[in-house]
Design an enzyme around this catalytic site. Structure first.
Site, PDB file in Angstrom:
ATOM      1  N   ASP A  16      -2.016   0.159  -0.013  1.00  0.00           N
ATOM      2  CA  ASP A  16      -3.255  -0.369  -0.596  1.00  0.00           C
ATOM      3  C   ASP A  16      -4.510   0.327  -0.041  1.00  0.00           C
ATOM      4  OD1 ASP A  16      -1.514  -2.313  -1.713  1.00  0.00           O
ATOM      5  OD2 ASP A  16      -1.802  -3.644   0.002  1.00  0.00           O
ATOM      6  N   GLU A 187      -3.344  -6.383 -10.991  1.00  0.00           N
ATOM      7  CA  GLU A 187      -3.933  -6.759  -9.708  1.00  0.00           C
ATOM      8  C   GLU A 187      -4.755  -5.601  -9.200  1.00  0.00           C
ATOM      9  OE1 GLU A 187      -0.765  -7.765  -6.984  1.00  0.00           O
ATOM     10  OE2 GLU A 187       0.326  -5.925  -7.349  1.00  0.00           O
TER      11      GLU A 187
HETATM   12  O1  FUB Z   1       0.106  -5.171  -0.287  1.00  0.00           O
HETATM   13  C1  FUB Z   1       0.393  -6.433  -0.839  1.00  0.00           C
HETATM   14  C2  FUB Z   1       0.087  -6.439  -2.292  1.00  0.00           C
HETATM   15  O2  FUB Z   1       0.901  -5.504  -2.967  1.00  0.00           O
HETATM   16  C3  FUB Z   1      -1.307  -5.995  -2.617  1.00  0.00           C
HETATM   17  O3  FUB Z   1      -2.267  -6.932  -2.320  1.00  0.00           O
HETATM   18  C4  FUB Z   1      -1.124  -5.658  -4.044  1.00  0.00           C
HETATM   19  O4  FUB Z   1      -2.182  -4.960  -4.609  1.00  0.00           O
HETATM   20  C5  FUB Z   1       0.151  -4.864  -3.986  1.00  0.00           C
HETATM   21  O5  FUB Z   1      -0.054  -3.546  -3.596  1.00  0.00           O
END
Ligand code: FUB
Length: 421
Positions: A16, A187
């Site tokens: 991320d 997301e």
């Molecule tokens: O790293 C945990 C979660 O997985 C993140 O918050 C999302 O964007 C995905 O990458």
């Protein structure tokens, strides 16, 4: 000090990545994946207890500034939540605001917190409470040229709200960003502006795993129009991806993650970066993930040619030790195979080549400049069953930035790195 090719960080799992330019340096704020165990988080799931920040001024050498925030330091967070997911960091009036999602104490779901520092490298001091009115993950803050800051986050949909100048409270009611794909998880919003156009980028599961998509609009709150795909699904099978886009020294870069150091478990991920460009109409040219990554390496570094720019089909790359992926990779080249490694800077008067190589029955190789087809050396490698460093005197090499080609002309060579002196 991490040596950058892809993945960028080789001694820990990272995910991320939010890349930001502060004070002429590129900073990357990633999540920090670890492995859950029976007494730590949920086995088989994401596990994150803290954050590190990394910086570079040349995109090839990255410094890990160490831990900048731990779940146990956040008063409102579950100290054993192991859910310090995707963060962001922005600067305003000389202060650095670090936004992070995590599980709150005694409540379900995720909240988003802010930690503040006088330096991009921390230490960051968390606010006592999460941002009121926000439930979700993956915070992203965009400050427009008029000074208005916007907070984006995800939780089923992608939301936006204005932030007050204190950067810790909402100044407007959260709104769902309209017109994004309805089917499939979305997301990880990341917004940037270029030529008065606003780009909302986000991972989306259009098929089986996440790919990076974007929408364009005339203002930070939209309306946005879904425009295209920035990067297809991960070829390494990583279910998630998560992006940020940054301009550094007049070049755009995409930061993202795959699971290079953990091919069998995609909750232990590794951050990467590749160059990104735009078409004349402002749309984004789809990025192909590379192992070579970004930045110009010095010829005097140990060049990890297994992080290649291109190679012959039958050349292979393997872990040095499949039980210990953090030990990196090597390339296996049989007669006729080649590997190319682009963008290497040769300073004046280099005339020696070191190879960390293993070749059971000896091999002959040719090193050339791929961009000019100029041969630098034809070498006979000595037999060795283990890696050893073989050292060759060469004619003085022409200075400048060159793409290197290593070709095996007979035998088999297993090469870990090469270095010029
Ligand atoms: O790293 C945990 C979660 O997985 C993140 O918050 C999302 O964007 C995905 O990458």
């Amino acid at each position: 000090m991490a040596k950058a090719q892809n993945p960028l960080v080789l001694d820990q799992y990272t995910a991320d990545p939010t890349a930001r330019v502060f004070n002429g340096k590129l900073y990357v704020y990633p999540s920090h994946d670890i492995l859950c165990t029976e007494d730590k988080g949920r086995v088989g799931w994401f596990c994150m207890e803290d954050y590190h920040v990394f910086s570079s001024d040349n995109l090839t050498a990255w410094k890990d500034h160490g831990e900048i925030l731990n779940q146990t330091e956040v008063a409102w967070a579950d100290p054993s939540g192991y859910s310090m997911w995707a963060p962001d960091c922005v600067e305003r009036d000389g202060k650095y605001y670090f936004y992070f999602p995590t599980k709150p104490k005694d409540e379900k779901g995720f909240k988003i917190g802010v930690a503040i520092s006088d330096s991009p490298e921390g230490p960051f001091v968390p606010q006592q409470e999460p941002i009121a009115g926000v439930n979700g993950i993956d915070p992203n803050v965009f400050i427009d040229s008029d000074g208005q800051a916007y907070l984006y986050w995800s939780g089923g949909n992608i939301f936006v709200a204005k932030l007050k100048p204190n950067m810790t409270e909402l100044a407007s009611e959260p709104e769902v960003i309209a017109n994004l794909p309805q089917e499939g998880l979305k997301e990880g919003p990341f917004v940037f502006k270029r030529n008065d156009q606003y780009y909302l980028t986000y991972p989306h599961v259009a098929n089986k795993t996440e790919r990076l998509e974007y929408a364009m609009g005339p203002s930070p709150m939209g309306p946005f129009t879904v425009t295209g795909v920035i990067m297809d699904e991960s070829p390494t099978g990583c279910w998630t991806n998560h992006q940020s886009i940054v301009n550094f020294k007049d070049q755009w870069y995409l930061f993202y993650h795959h699971n290079d150091l953990s091919p069998d478990f995609d909750k232990n991920r590794s951050i990467r970066a590749d160059s990104l460009s735009f078409n004349n109409d402002g749309t984004i040219v789809k990025v192909q993930p590379t192992l070579r990554g970004i930045g110009i390496n010095e010829a005097t570094e140990m060049l990890q040619i297994d992080r290649y720019s291109s190679k012959s089909d039958s050349a292979t790359v393997q872990f040095n030790n499949p039980e210990a992926p953090f030990q990196g990779w090597h390339a296996v080249l049989n007669a006729g195979d080649f590997i190319k490694y682009n963008q290497v800077n040769f300073e004046d008067k280099l005339s020696q080549l070191l190879l960390n190589v293993k070749t059971k029955e000896g091999a002959e190789i040719e090193i050339s400049f791929a961009n000019s087809d100029e041969s630098i050396a034809k070498l006979t490698l000595a037999n060795s069953t283990d890696f050893n460093i073989q050292d060759f005197e060469l004619d003085t090499i022409k200075s400048g930035i060159h793409d290197i080609k290593v070709q095996v002309t007979s035998g088999t060579a297993t090469i870990d790195w090469i270095q010029f002196k």
